[in-house]
Design an enzyme around this catalytic site. Structure first.
Site, PDB file in Angstrom:
ATOM      1  N   LYS A 146       0.815  -1.212   0.000  1.00  0.00           N
ATOM      2  CA  LYS A 146       0.000   0.000   0.000  1.00  0.00           C
ATOM      3  C   LYS A 146       0.852   1.268   0.000  1.00  0.00           C
ATOM      4  CE  LYS A 146      -4.044   0.269   1.625  1.00  0.00           C
ATOM      5  NZ  LYS A 146      -4.742  -0.041   0.358  1.00  0.00           N
ATOM      6  N   ALA A 189       4.109   1.730  -1.159  1.00  0.00           N
ATOM      7  CA  ALA A 189       4.763   1.914  -2.449  1.00  0.00           C
ATOM      8  C   ALA A 189       3.741   2.243  -3.530  1.00  0.00           C
ATOM      9  CB  ALA A 189       5.555   0.666  -2.818  1.00  0.00           C
ATOM     10  N   THR A 198     -14.759   5.534   1.267  1.00  0.00           N
ATOM     11  CA  THR A 198     -14.822   5.068  -0.119  1.00  0.00           C
ATOM     12  C   THR A 198     -15.866   3.959  -0.205  1.00  0.00           C
ATOM     13  OG1 THR A 198     -12.978   3.523   0.257  1.00  0.00           O
ATOM     14  CG2 THR A 198     -12.441   5.708  -0.599  1.00  0.00           C
ATOM     15  N   ALA A 256      -5.598  -2.293  -6.756  1.00  0.00           N
ATOM     16  CA  ALA A 256      -4.932  -1.070  -6.272  1.00  0.00           C
ATOM     17  C   ALA A 256      -5.801   0.175  -6.390  1.00  0.00           C
ATOM     18  CB  ALA A 256      -3.621  -0.867  -7.020  1.00  0.00           C
ATOM     19  N   ALA A 257      -7.099  -0.014  -6.551  1.00  0.00           N
ATOM     20  CA  ALA A 257      -7.985   1.141  -6.751  1.00  0.00           C
ATOM     21  C   ALA A 257      -7.932   2.111  -5.578  1.00  0.00           C
ATOM     22  CB  ALA A 257      -9.417   0.671  -6.972  1.00  0.00           C
ATOM     23  N   GLY A 258      -7.927   1.574  -4.360  1.00  0.00           N
ATOM     24  CA  GLY A 258      -7.869   2.435  -3.181  1.00  0.00           C
ATOM     25  C   GLY A 258      -6.555   3.196  -3.096  1.00  0.00           C
ATOM     26  N   ASP A 259      -5.483   2.573  -3.535  1.00  0.00           N
ATOM     27  CA  ASP A 259      -4.177   3.245  -3.514  1.00  0.00           C
ATOM     28  C   ASP A 259      -4.120   4.354  -4.561  1.00  0.00           C
ATOM     29  OD1 ASP A 259      -3.386   1.484  -1.527  1.00  0.00           O
ATOM     30  OD2 ASP A 259      -2.588   0.040  -2.964  1.00  0.00           O
TER      31      ASP A 259
END
Length: 303
Positions: free
Chosen positions: A44, A46, A214, A244-247
């Site tokens: 998360k 990186a 979210t 990786a949408a949240g990142d």
């Protein structure tokens, strides 16, 4: 927009993601035949650093990688993405590893082995100075909570705003909550933090002054202690992989906030980043560029 690039500092985890794709996710005790497999740098911390750099920020990553081949690859991906890795630590042993399974609907399950991330403790004076010089600090919860707290305190003392993406959900000590400016959580993390059956925005605002919840394909919900309460709609795209949408969302949000945008507008732009990300398979390789975010944002605004 600010005259110079917003300075984003990310204190967090770095992993190698081992991603398997299959028609469906296996049940407990079941073995299924997969469609494909890939290895890609993730974690998360990186991911959010790369997301911020690709979204137009000047980003520095603080964290720890292992002395193995995974660590070399992780650092190379950060560098290639324009992230400053001058302060990244190398710990003898294994890098963090995430084992990810993705089905054809884009849903996933993830198991993370922390590896070197668990050694990222005791911030140095140089690391604290980097945080204090930033516009926005992003933290998550894949590193020791003591390190997250120390980073957030350094940010508060230096006048740097702090975003805490409280994932994975775990206990948030009062001394950490007292120095968080904006909390970003999904519905599962929100219920785990407040110990309620449903996401309770009021309960979250008792802990921190500003919250972004979210809502996956339903967009985002922003509220603060000054009375703001707004639902921000999603951007409609074909979902391939939600990993990786949240990142992507959090990294873009930090950039937009660092540029001086109103938070609601910043969240709307970050929604576009999250939506752009799910159109590709993978973690760091799927994080969108600023041009991709802007293109989807403009399309959504015109709809």
């Amino acid at each position: 927009m600010a005259d110079s690039l917003p300075r984003i500092v990310v204190a967090g985890s770095a992993n190698m993601d081992l991603v398997g794709l299959a028609e469906r996710l296996p049940l407990p005790g079941e073995t299924i035949l997969g469609d494909d497999f890939m290895m890609t740098p993730g974690g998360k911390g990186a991911n959010q650093a790369i997301a911020a750099a690709r979204a137009g920020g000047s980003c520095t990553f603080l964290g720890a990688i292992g002395s193995d081949a995974f660590g070399v690859t992780i650092k190379a991906r950060l560098n290639a993405s324009g992230v400053d890795t001058a302060h990244v630590r190398t710990s003898y042993g294994s890098s963090g590893v995430a084992v990810i399974m993705v089905d054809r609907a884009g849903e996933n399950t993830i198991m993370v082995s922390p590896g070197a991330n668990s050694t990222f403790a005791g911030l140095s004076a140089a690391e604290e100075a980097v945080i204090a010089e930033g516009d926005v600090l992003i933290c998550q919860q894949e590193i020791p909570v003591e390190t997250v707290t120390a980073a957030a305190k350094a940010a508060r003392e230096g006048g740097t705003r702090t975003i805490l993406n409280a994932a994975p959900a775990r206990h948030l000590p009062p001394e950490l909550l007292s120095v968080i400016d904006l909390l970003v959580v999904n519905e599962g993390e929100a219920t785990a933090i407040t110990q309620t059956r449903e996401a309770d925005m009021g309960a979250l605002l008792e802990l921190v002054p500003r919250v972004v919840l979210t809502l996956s394909g339903k967009g985002s919900w922003y509220a603060d202690r000054d009375g703001a309460d707004e639902r921000i709609p999603p951007f409609q795209v074909d979902v391939v992989d939600t990993t990786a949408a949240g990142d992507a969302f959090t990294g873009a949000l930090a950039v937009a906030w660092g540029e001086g945008r109103d938070l609601v507008e910043a969240i709307r732009w970050a929604n576009a980043a999250g939506a752009a990300c799910v159109r590709k398979v993978g973690a760091s390789n799927a994080l969108p560029s600023r041009a991709e975010i802007d293109a989807l944002y403009a399309k959504g605004a015109a709809a």
